[in-house]
Design a protein around this motif. Sequence first.
Motif, short mmCIF file in Angstrom:
data_model
loop_
_atom_site.label_atom_id
_atom_site.label_comp_id
_atom_site.label_asym_id
_atom_site.label_seq_id
_atom_site.Cartn_x
_atom_site.Cartn_y
_atom_site.Cartn_z
N VAL A 178 0.76 -1.16 -0.20
CA VAL A 178 -0.23 0.30 -0.55
C VAL A 178 0.61 1.11 -0.19
N PHE A 179 0.81 2.54 -1.12
CA PHE A 179 1.17 3.56 -0.37
C PHE A 179 -0.34 4.64 -0.94
N ILE A 180 0.27 5.40 0.32
CA ILE A 180 -0.53 6.77 0.95
C ILE A 180 -0.59 7.10 0.33
N MET A 181 -0.93 7.93 -0.28
CA MET A 181 -0.61 9.22 -1.49
C MET A 181 -0.89 10.59 -1.06
N MET A 182 -1.06 11.46 0.41
CA MET A 182 -1.76 12.11 0.79
C MET A 182 -1.01 12.35 1.57
N PRO A 183 -1.60 13.86 2.26
CA PRO A 183 -0.37 14.95 3.15
C PRO A 183 0.03 13.92 3.80
N CYS A 184 1.22 14.13 4.55
CA CYS A 184 1.82 12.47 5.80
C CYS A 184 1.18 12.78 6.70
N HIS A 185 1.10 11.57 7.42
CA HIS A 185 -0.05 11.05 8.44
C HIS A 185 -1.16 11.66 8.78
N SER A 186 -1.26 11.10 7.26
CA SER A 186 -3.03 12.04 6.89
C SER A 186 -3.69 10.55 7.40
N THR A 187 -3.45 9.29 7.76
CA THR A 187 -3.85 8.75 8.52
C THR A 187 -3.07 7.72 9.68
N PRO A 188 -4.12 7.07 10.16
CA PRO A 188 -3.06 5.98 11.47
C PRO A 188 -2.35 4.93 10.89
N TYR A 189 -1.14 4.49 11.09
CA TYR A 189 -1.02 3.15 10.20
C TYR A 189 -0.92 1.68 10.70
N TYR A 190 -0.18 0.84 11.66
CA TYR A 190 -0.10 -0.32 11.96
C TYR A 190 -0.86 -0.92 13.02
N SER A 191 -0.67 0.62 14.35
CA SER A 191 -2.20 0.47 14.92
C SER A 191 -3.48 -0.05 14.50
N HIS A 192 -3.90 0.40 13.08
CA HIS A 192 -4.97 0.23 12.81
C HIS A 192 -4.91 -0.77 12.06
N VAL A 193 -3.91 -0.92 11.40
CA VAL A 193 -3.82 -1.86 10.62
C VAL A 193 -3.37 -3.54 11.15
N HIS A 194 -2.76 -4.00 12.32
CA HIS A 194 -1.69 -4.81 13.03
C HIS A 194 -1.48 -6.19 11.87
N TYR A 195 -0.87 -5.85 11.10
CA TYR A 195 -0.60 -6.82 10.15
C TYR A 195 0.53 -6.60 9.27
N PRO A 196 2.06 -7.38 9.26
CA PRO A 196 2.88 -7.07 8.11
C PRO A 196 3.29 -6.77 7.64
N LEU A 197 2.29 -6.03 6.86
CA LEU A 197 1.84 -5.44 5.42
C LEU A 197 2.65 -4.27 5.13
N PRO A 198 3.54 -4.58 3.92
CA PRO A 198 4.34 -3.03 3.17
C PRO A 198 3.48 -2.51 3.24
N MET A 199 3.93 -1.22 3.83
CA MET A 199 2.76 0.74 3.78
C MET A 199 4.44 1.32 3.70
N ARG A 200 3.72 2.22 3.03
CA ARG A 200 4.80 3.77 2.94
C ARG A 200 3.32 4.44 2.37
N PHE A 201 4.31 5.69 3.12
CA PHE A 201 3.70 7.28 2.89
C PHE A 201 4.54 8.59 2.82
N LEU A 202 4.21 9.49 2.46
CA LEU A 202 5.20 10.60 1.65
C LEU A 202 5.87 11.03 3.21
N GLN A 203 6.61 10.67 3.74
CA GLN A 203 7.11 11.69 4.34
C GLN A 203 7.16 13.60 4.41
#
Length: 554
Positions: free
Chosen positions: A434-459
């Motif tokens: 998953v790549f989250i192409m929104m302003p950084c930190h727009s969404t929660p992250y692993y605390s709301h997925v709890h799965y080792p899914l490769p994710m990335r967001f804009l820093q």
Amino acid sequence: ILSKHRNRGRMEHVGGDGRLFFRGLQNRSHEKMKLRKRKSTLYVSPRNGSERGGDLLGENTYLVLFTVALRICNCFLVQTSFVPDEYWQSLEVAHHMVFNNYGYLTWEWTERLRGYTYPLIFASMYKILHLLGKDSVQLLIWIPRLAQALLSAIADIRLYSLMKQLENQQMARWVFFCQLCSWFTWYCCTRTLTNTMETVLTIIALFYYPLEGSKSMNSVKYSSLVALAFIIRPTAVIPWIPLVFRHFWQEQKKLDLILYQFLPIGFVTLSLSLIIDRIFFGQWTLVQYNFLKFNVLQNMGTFYGSNPWHWYFSQGFPAVLGTHLPFFIHGCFLAPKRYRILLVTVLWTLLLYSILSHKEFRFIYPVLPFCMVFCGYSLNHIKTWKTPVLSFLFLSNILLALYTGLVHQRGTLDVMTHIQELCYNNPNTSAASVFIMMPCHSTPYYSHVHYPLPMRFLQCPPDLTGKSQYLDEADTFYLNPLNWLYKEFHNDSTLPTHLIIFSILEEEISAFLISNSYERTAVFFHTHLPEGRTGSHIYVYERKLKRKLNKLKF
């Protein structure tokens, strides 16, 4: 004649004894009445909890249960996102502390600007759930929020108890009513923000603060709570500067107050903070100094936005108070002189935060309960049109609370539910990314997925090197999104399987989406008011690689 004198003498003697006798009876009757009164007072005394049997936290059980139930409902009726710190400075850190094989820490933790004391509370909950084998993603999301709701309920009850001591039950009820129907309190009090914990500790500390008329004053307890709030969020000391100064000014034994209360409590709490941060950072770190240096001395918070000096007075404070504002102003003219210190605290906090360029609504949340005291005074003195006034105050706040809690900015949480389904209900999860192409930190992250899914967001870390033309990754992306994407993903093997964007970005990157076989698979409502880089909806795009291969084969 002699007999008359004798009889008169006997009568005077008897009369004197009679008066003494009746006085004795009267005194005894008074003594008996006093004894009965003392016995009755003793019977209803709050110290005899075993005889009362119906109290919790020093208040009526039904009141306590009602407040707790209301805040639990409050928790479940807030399903929107407010600010990134709600997750990234609490739940994400706690998740990384317990499940460190996957997780993410922002730059603030690598620069040691934040302490682990507050996240440790939630990490303890996560660890218990993990040991019990109950660490499902839903429990990881809701247990911390329910705990925060419970603490907020305790703070509400303490505010009610304090006002009952200072005034009377009627006044306490009006203040309690104002506190419970405040839309901003409803919006924030169950969120895992450091500002929420700061507010909770401030209210409870005020319960023990030596205000005139308070029966629960305890210098050790209130100063301990203030010290804990400072450890969690260093700016929590701002509202307490005038309060502590007033206490020190009125204290007769000033040296004893400093040597035997303030200094020992400060030493213990600061030592506890140092030890906790030493364990998790791996080195001795005074995060409170780093935090104040970065945000106050260097004023680096302007990287995340700045506002004019009058913003809190012209926009922030009126918005937070909402329709309570006219009642607050009215109450300021009615409240007794002993409450001036609370008004001074509110004004002091607004003025001091106005000096800083970076301003947010939540920064002044800790003084909102102080304002409710004055709103309660206003309602108590309104005699005519009281029912319409109360109806207006209640309805205006509840409508705003429900809108902000259920509608406004909810898409960033709904899309995380979609990612959860992608992880737990998809047989091809191992190949997903998953790549989250929104302003950084727009969404929660692993605390709301709890799965080792490769994710990335804009820093978007701030410039810590002093470059004059500094642009973070997010800013660079938004200068030319299409060009950035083609440069970043020049190889098909690096393309993520899912892209998450705001609807406003779709048109700009449509060529990239079409050329790489991305199809929109989900839409989530976010807000009615698109602004800047955000939009009214969030789109999820999935790369349909198999379909593309089948077409080529045909």
